[in-house]
Scaffold this motif. Structure first.
Motif: not given
Lengths: 384, 116
Positions: B25-26, B64, B105
């Protein structure tokens, strides 16, 4: 974004107490404006009495220091009670919500300008927050300011109107006035003021700026994943000087804080600045901005601005400065502008536009030609 | 986040009920955001208005910045609040879902080059 000062107004304070409260709030605002600046005496942590806290919040809004107060709180220089924290936090969030909305508009507008090949630079808060401040959250702003090449200004205005669904705050004074003489054109896009600048400041000093110099350089900054050109270091410094010395009367503390930070962060060289100021006939502006900022924020002699206080200023420039420092500045600045303007034809066009604006322009202000003339006369004679 | 890589090393040994440990995830890089005094304000490109997330959302948003797994996020949040990583998994997952819903996201599988 307005903070209610109703409660403060309801306080039954004597005029003396009122004056004391105003001075006290001013001291707090100065502490916030000076927070974290280099070349100053570190201030001890301070708290704001409940009795003046609403006025303090109102002052933070007026002086555009809400972000600086949040920074001071984070650094434990400003000590708040729980309810004071809630108030500042709420206010700060409102401003930041506006700031990201402004940035989104910048991204959309930059894309349009690029597609049309119109040269532009982001200005003021939207650029300063990203370029100069340790954290962009510490510099709040409400409007989007963009400098556009003068010969493409009309096109840029049309883009904002047609592609962004904006509407002009007021009609052009006379056809052709904006691209030749206006400082800026204000367009409302949704809830945001988009200020399209032809030059960096209103009045006579706006006409002596070397706009070719300004567009010759740029410094990019990121907004989201988009790169946007801002002014290069020297132009950004000069613009900060114009704002600090001439932007508001009296000057806003955020403008002084910007200038103090720009001078240090961008490592401004005194000789380079002195040379540009001389070419732009703005030595008086730079000197005045430096004087006010050093004095108000208590900067030490080691601060780069201190070295600009002894710049030699010509008498003519001192006179031009005075056109900004009167309640009739809406009229004295154009008069002074006509004096510095080059070319008889331009001067004639400029004066004619101001003396006999278009009907549309007069109507937008609820004026007739006669009331417009009477108003100008009264202001210039100090009667209005 | 201080010591992020150290915490991530540590995360490999922690069970965080990660049903899909290969998923990374980022943040979306086009999200406009600001740190507030108690969280973060986010404005994704298509959103009608800004969203405010409070603690521990701020910490997760900071995490993130570069691609991380759910396990790694849980470890960082757990370490920050001095609680077992597994105990924050539900909260982390809820926030990730919320961020995904507002298009803040990006997700992709380990071993696949991220599309940015």
């Amino acid at each position: 974004l307005n903070v209610s000062t109703e409660q403060a107004a309801q306080d039954s304070r004597s005029p003396l107490k009122e004056r004391e409260a105003t001075l006290l709030v001013r001291e707090f605002l100065l502490s916030v404006a000076g927070h974290g600046l280099s070349h100053t005496t570190p201030r001890v942590p301070f708290s704001v009495p409940e009795s003046v806290f609403d006025e303090f919040l109102g002052g933070l809004t007026t002086e555009r220091l809400v972000g600086a107060a949040a920074e001071a709180y984070t650094d434990r220089a400003l000590v708040l009670t729980s309810s004071q924290f809630d108030s500042l936090n709420r206010l700060h969030k409102d401003w930041l919500q506006q700031a990201v909305g402004v940035e989104r508009l910048l991204i959309r507008f930059a894309e349009l300008l690029r597609a049309e090949g119109i040269p532009f630079r982001s200005l003021k808060g939207v650029a300063l927050a990203q370029v100069v401040y340790r954290d962009p959250a510490w510099r709040v702003f409400a409007d989007l300011d963009v400098l556009v090449a003068a010969d493409r200004l009309d096109e840029a205005v049309q883009l904002a109107l047609r592609q962004l669904g904006g509407h002009r705050a007021e009609p052009e004074i006379r056809p052709g006035f904006d691209s030749e003489f206006a400082k800026d054109v204000l367009v409302h896009v949704d809830q945001i003021e988009l200020d399209l600048h032809r030059t960096l400041i209103s009045g006579p000093f706006g006409f002596t700026i070397g706009l070719d110099d300004v567009f010759a350089g740029s410094a990019p900054h990121r907004v989201g994943d988009v790169e946007v050109p801002a002014l290069d270091a020297v132009s950004m410094f000069m613009h900060a000087c114009y704002n600090a010395a001439l932007g508001d009367y009296p000057p806003r503390l955020s403008g002084l804080r910007d200038l103090a930070l720009v001078a240090v962060h961008l490592q401004i060289d005194r000789d380079v600045v002195a040379d540009v100021a001389r070419r732009w006939r703005a030595t008086a502006v730079v000197r005045q901005a430096a004087e006010i900022t050093v004095r108000e924020l208590g900067l030490h002699a080691s601060h780069p601005l201190s070295g600009l206080i002894n710049l030699e200023v010509r008498r003519g420039q001192r006179l031009l400065l005075r056109s900004y420092e009167t309640p009739a500045r809406s009229y004295t600045r154009p008069l002074a502008s006509a004096i510095v303007m080059r070319g008889v034809r331009s001067r004639w066009k400029f004066v004619r536009a101001l003396v006999t604006p278009s009907r549309e322009y007069l109507a937008s202000r609820g004026w007739s030609l006669r009331s417009h003339a009477a108003r100008a006369r009264d202001r210039l004679l100090g009667r209005g | 986040v201080d010591g992020l890589s150290g915490v991530m090393q540590h995360a490999r040994g922690i069970g965080c009920s990660d049903v899909d440990s290969d998923r990374l995830y980022s943040r979306h890089s086009d999200v406009l955001w600001r740190r507030t005094l108690d969280g973060v304000i986010l404005l994704p490109p298509q959103a009608a208005s800004a969203t405010h997330i409070t603690s521990p959302g701020e910490l997760i948003w900071a995490t993130l910045e570069s691609p991380v797994t759910l396990n790694q996020i849980c470890a960082i949040v757990g370490e920050h609040f001095a609680v077992p990583a597994a105990s924050v998994a539900n909260d982390v997952r809820t926030l990730l879902n919320d961020l995904d819903r507002i298009q803040a996201l990006r997700t992709f599988d380990r071993g696949v080059d991220p599309p940015f």
